[in-house]
Design an enzyme around this catalytic site. Structure first.
Site, mmCIF file in Angstrom:
data_model
loop_
_atom_site.group_PDB
_atom_site.id
_atom_site.type_symbol
_atom_site.label_atom_id
_atom_site.label_comp_id
_atom_site.label_asym_id
_atom_site.label_seq_id
_atom_site.Cartn_x
_atom_site.Cartn_y
_atom_site.Cartn_z
ATOM 1 N N CYS A 1 39.785 51.220 102.493
ATOM 2 C CA CYS A 1 40.947 51.771 103.194
ATOM 3 C C CYS A 1 40.519 52.430 104.510
ATOM 4 O O CYS A 1 40.189 51.739 105.463
ATOM 5 C CB CYS A 1 41.710 52.723 102.292
ATOM 6 S SG CYS A 1 43.383 53.101 102.886
ATOM 7 N N GLU B 1 38.571 51.694 93.450
ATOM 8 C CA GLU B 1 38.132 52.842 92.653
ATOM 9 C C GLU B 1 39.276 53.507 91.909
ATOM 10 O O GLU B 1 39.037 54.324 91.005
ATOM 11 C CB GLU B 1 37.426 53.868 93.555
ATOM 12 C CG GLU B 1 38.328 54.709 94.435
ATOM 13 C CD GLU B 1 38.775 54.018 95.714
ATOM 14 O OE1 GLU B 1 39.367 54.688 96.568
ATOM 15 O OE2 GLU B 1 38.513 52.797 95.849
ATOM 16 N N GLY C 1 40.670 57.956 102.734
ATOM 17 C CA GLY C 1 41.042 59.286 103.198
ATOM 18 C C GLY C 1 41.805 59.148 104.498
ATOM 19 O O GLY C 1 42.489 58.162 104.733
ATOM 20 N N GLU C 2 41.682 60.117 105.363
ATOM 21 C CA GLU C 2 42.273 60.054 106.699
ATOM 22 C C GLU C 2 41.163 59.695 107.671
ATOM 23 O O GLU C 2 40.249 60.483 107.903
ATOM 24 C CB GLU C 2 42.886 61.406 107.054
ATOM 25 C CG GLU C 2 44.026 61.806 106.147
ATOM 26 C CD GLU C 2 45.318 61.990 106.932
ATOM 27 O OE1 GLU C 2 45.924 60.977 107.300
ATOM 28 O OE2 GLU C 2 45.679 63.138 107.148
ATOM 29 N N HIS D 1 42.173 50.084 97.220
ATOM 30 C CA HIS D 1 41.311 51.067 96.552
ATOM 31 C C HIS D 1 40.881 50.561 95.173
ATOM 32 O O HIS D 1 41.534 50.864 94.164
ATOM 33 C CB HIS D 1 42.060 52.391 96.382
ATOM 34 C CG HIS D 1 42.335 53.123 97.646
ATOM 35 N ND1 HIS D 1 41.445 54.005 98.207
ATOM 36 C CD2 HIS D 1 43.407 53.081 98.481
ATOM 37 C CE1 HIS D 1 41.955 54.500 99.327
ATOM 38 N NE2 HIS D 1 43.145 53.945 99.517
#
Length: 451
Positions: free
Chosen positions: A265, A422, A232-233, A420
């Site tokens: 990430c 996932e 995400g961020e 990632h």
């Protein structure tokens, strides 16, 4: 010009659509499709998916310009790393069109006639229901050129305007779907899906009962034996965690109780003891990995890529060398430096990291057992050959091209990946991590993991 934009998922189903028009240099932002065109637009975009499917196997480009056309309308596409497609149909306005939309004007025209002129103006980003879209940067929001774009919808300026439009929408789209607080639209579902798949495969090996939950409160965190912090961020994640009173419990979870934790990430950034390319006070870290990460190392969202990774830790008795793992890198960080372990040298190095420009550090935590021998950071995966090409972009970066870019590390109970897993159908890393959790818990009873 008038534009019809649509986001199509991997099942060829439209998930978002909008019409908009030129809104600069005399335009009012109103699309001027006839009723017939409005009816045909979705069918034209859907028909162009065949061309997209063919082209995505022939090119590594994300932006596919003018893949199809029908009369005077043109269709361009943009491919995301997860095979979601952005499609944009653009149609010039007929000459001397009344400045009101077709539904309010007495002027009638065929839906896709052979027009040679259009409303003068430039392409602008429409208002989408995604974060920060309304504050788009001017360099992306428009491309100047006026009549050159108006008179030639296939001009280089028009194509560049459309490419920049796709760039902005892609960044907004990524911020939306990758938000760790996005519920079913975020990375929770993807992680949980692969965790369940891996847990099913492990049933034959042990009798552990897995329960996977989403963590949004301290009470939910306290129920867990292990934790995944999804992408995400990272700035947003730390801010929301602090406002939810989760930041300090997360630090205790990782650094005091030493429960197994995996960050992907942005999760890797949060689990690092030091992170650069960020403003002082702009980001809080959890810590747990004695590394310095370089945020957004590979650049913007459009520089996302996939690469085969050699992951020796996935090998088993049946195979001497595992098959490569397809890593998905989206605005990914890398481990720029491995820091010293051990309380004495660690305190000194923490001061050195804090003195660096645009670098933040995680607060220290007293471990439960100070007599524990320090554990060095293990490099679990590298991406060779990119450091030298990127070195000129990163002023002050400490890069070792002999090692390559470090994209996965482990230290004690903490595991971090730049990429990632996932976002692939490959559950091997999730299965490996669940085995690490079992070893840490040392129990055949209920085991709960969270994301």
């Amino acid at each position: 010009m008038s534009y019809y934009f649509c986001i199509v998922n991997t099942r060829d189903q439209p998930t978002f659509e909008i019409e908009f028009g030129t809104s600069k240099q005399g335009g009012d932002g109103v699309p001027r499709f006839s009723q017939e065109a409005r009816h045909l637009n979705p069918f034209l975009l859907h028909a162009s998916l065949d061309y997209v499917d063919d082209l995505q196997w022939q090119t590594n480009q994300m932006y596919l310009k003018r893949i199809d056309h029908f009369a005077s309308s043109h269709i361009s596409a943009f491919l995301t790393p997860t095979s979601t497609r952005f499609l944009l149909l653009h149609l010039p306005h007929p000459p001397n069109t009344d400045p009101t939309p077709p539904s309010q004007s007495s002027t009638s025209f065929s839906p896709y006639g052979p027009y040679t002129n259009s409303f003068p103006g430039t392409l602008t980003t429409p208002s989408l229901s995604t974060p920060n879209t309304s504050s788009s940067r001017s360099s992306i929001a428009s491309v100047s050129g006026g009549n050159s774009i108006a008179n030639n919808p296939t001009s280089a300026q028009t194509e560049e305007a459309i490419r920049l439009f796709f760039v902005e929408v892609f960044e907004c789209w990524m911020k939306s779907i990758m938000s760790p607080f996005g519920g079913p639209t975020g990375a929770f579902f993807e992680h949980t899906k692969l965790l369940k798949q891996a847990a099913t495969q492990l049933q034959a090996e042990n009798e552990a009962r897995w329960v996977f939950i989403e963590v949004r409160t301290v009470e939910q965190l306290e129920r867990c034996d292990a934790l995944i912090i999804p992408g995400g961020e990272s700035t947003t994640v730390s801010l929301v965690a602090a406002r939810s009173n989760l930041l300090e419990p997360l630090r205790d979870f990782v650094k005091v109780h030493r429960k197994p934790t995996w960050g992907t990430c942005a999760g890797l950034i949060l689990l690092a003891e030091s992170a650069n390319r960020t403003k002082k006070g702009g980001q809080d870290l959890i810590g747990g990995l004695d590394v310095r990460v370089n945020r957004n190392y590979f650049g913007r969202q459009t520089e996302s890529f996939e690469a085969d990774l050699d992951l020796p830790f996935l090998s088993d008795a049946a195979a001497s060398k595992p098959e490569p793992f397809r890593g998905v890198f989206i605005r990914a960080p890398v481990v720029e430096k491995i820091l010293a372990s051990g309380s004495g040298r660690q305190q000194q190095q923490q001061k050195e990291e804090a003195s660096r420009n645009e670098t933040v550090i995680a607060p220290s935590r007293d471990h439960m057992n100070e007599l524990d021998a320090p554990k060095p950071v293990e490099v679990m995966a590298t991406l060779p050959g990119r450091s030298r090409r990127l070195a000129e972009k990163l002023e002050g970066a400490e890069l070792d091209d002999d090692i390559g870019d470090i994209v996965a590390v482990r230290q004690r109970n903490v595991f971090g990946t730049s990429f990632h897993p996932e976002l692939t159908p490959d559950a091997r890393i999730h299965g490996w991590w669940l085995r690490q959790v079992l070893d840490a818990v040392r129990s055949g009873g209920s085991t709960q993991a969270a994301s």
